[in-house]
Scaffold this active site. Structure first.
Site, PDB file in Angstrom:
ATOM      1  N   GLU A 142       3.941   2.738  -4.365  1.00 13.68           N
ATOM      2  CA  GLU A 142       3.457   1.621  -3.549  1.00 13.68           C
ATOM      3  C   GLU A 142       4.632   0.879  -2.920  1.00 13.68           C
ATOM      4  O   GLU A 142       5.661   0.655  -3.564  1.00 13.68           O
ATOM      5  CB  GLU A 142       2.652   0.659  -4.427  1.00 13.68           C
ATOM      6  N   LYS A 174      -5.398  -1.384   1.012  1.00 13.96           N
ATOM      7  CA  LYS A 174      -5.685  -1.773  -0.367  1.00 13.96           C
ATOM      8  C   LYS A 174      -6.861  -2.748  -0.435  1.00 13.96           C
ATOM      9  O   LYS A 174      -6.850  -3.811   0.198  1.00 13.96           O
ATOM     10  CB  LYS A 174      -4.434  -2.414  -0.980  1.00 13.96           C
ATOM     11  N   CYS A 196      -2.600   0.909  -6.710  1.00 14.76           N
ATOM     12  CA  CYS A 196      -2.225   0.037  -7.829  1.00 14.76           C
ATOM     13  C   CYS A 196      -3.394  -0.730  -8.466  1.00 14.76           C
ATOM     14  O   CYS A 196      -4.145  -0.177  -9.260  1.00 14.76           O
ATOM     15  CB  CYS A 196      -1.121  -0.910  -7.383  1.00 14.76           C
TER      16      CYS A 196
END
Length: 261
Positions: A46, A112, A146
């Protein structure tokens, strides 16, 4: 592009140079140039050009910027797809965007969904609202980022994907959750599941121990580095073998069909 039942994937677990895209690109280019020549997919962490920073206004790029063009060049030269997330500015919004760059120049991306509120990510970055499914060499890949790992409904395999993929900057104090959740996502979705995390210590003093790993559809660990060191893990995935496991147990036939609001 030809299809294949087998994928050879390189998981690059690396330290990152804080807020220095030029040096991070050099670092990863050297690692990529040292890979075997038959890699199908290269996975980076990331925010691999900057570390997990909230300094988006300084570091954001656009989709025709330096990092995207760098990924396009390397994907073409190596004839391998490359994926990882970077800070992208679009329509006056900042996104933590995973880019999946194909060897022939196509780009898929995922923004995300679950911004990390504990670090104030939601105050800087806009949240994505759409899941992305990448079709690559006959495989359906679901890429996530994540903090998304903590939300199983978002990852639920209602679309028959073959590979669930996470790129991360997941800190060491909560690494046991990372290990447990990666394995759980593989088991509940009956899917190969890969997580690539960084190592090292960032400018905020947060330590990262890596624990990049790959699990099969029954939760067996195929590869892992929990030593906190830089390493390239090479994993071999076999879709035919996974399909045989799915057909034997048929757990996905009983899955809940969630609808997102």
């Amino acid at each position: 592009m030809s299809t294949t039942n087998k994928l050879k994937i390189a998981l690059i677990q690396s330290d990152l140079i804080w807020e220095n895209p030029d040096e991070n690109r050099k670092l990863f280019e050297e690692k990529i140039n040292n890979l075997p020549t038959d890699i199908d997919l290269i996975v980076l962490p990331e925010m691999f050009t900057s570390g997990f920073t909230m300094n988006a206004s300084k570091l954001a790029e656009e989709m025709d910027g330096t990092t995207v063009n760098w990924m396009l060049k390397l994907a073409k030269v190596n004839q391998s797809a490359i994926t990882g997330s970077v800070i992208i500015k679009e329509n006056d919004h900042y996104f933590n965007r995973l880019l999946f760059v194909h060897p022939y120049g196509e780009i898929d991306f995922y923004d995300k969904k679950h911004t990390f509120t504990l670090a104030g990510e939601h105050e800087v970055f806009s949240s994505g609202n759409n899941k992305t499914f990448v079709s690559y060499k006959g495989w359906e890949i679901c890429p996530l980022i994540c903090y998304d790992l903590r939300f199983p409904v978002w990852a639920r395999n209602t679309d028959d994907y073959d590979l669930l993929l996470y790129v991360a900057s997941w800190p060491k104090p909560r690494i046991e959750a990372w290990d447990a959740l990666l394995k759980a996502r593989a088991i509940e979705n009956m899917s190969y599941t890969i997580g690539v995390n960084r190592v090292g210590t960032d400018a905020n003093g947060y330590e990262y121990s890596g624990n990049s790993a790959c699990y099969d559809s029954l939760g067996n660990c195929l590869a892992k580095n929990d030593l906190g060191s830089e390493e390239v893990l090479i994993v071999h995935l076999d879709k035919e073998s996974q399909n045989k496991t799915r057909n034997k147990f048929r757990f996905l036939e009983d899955r809940d069909r969630f609808k997102f609001q």
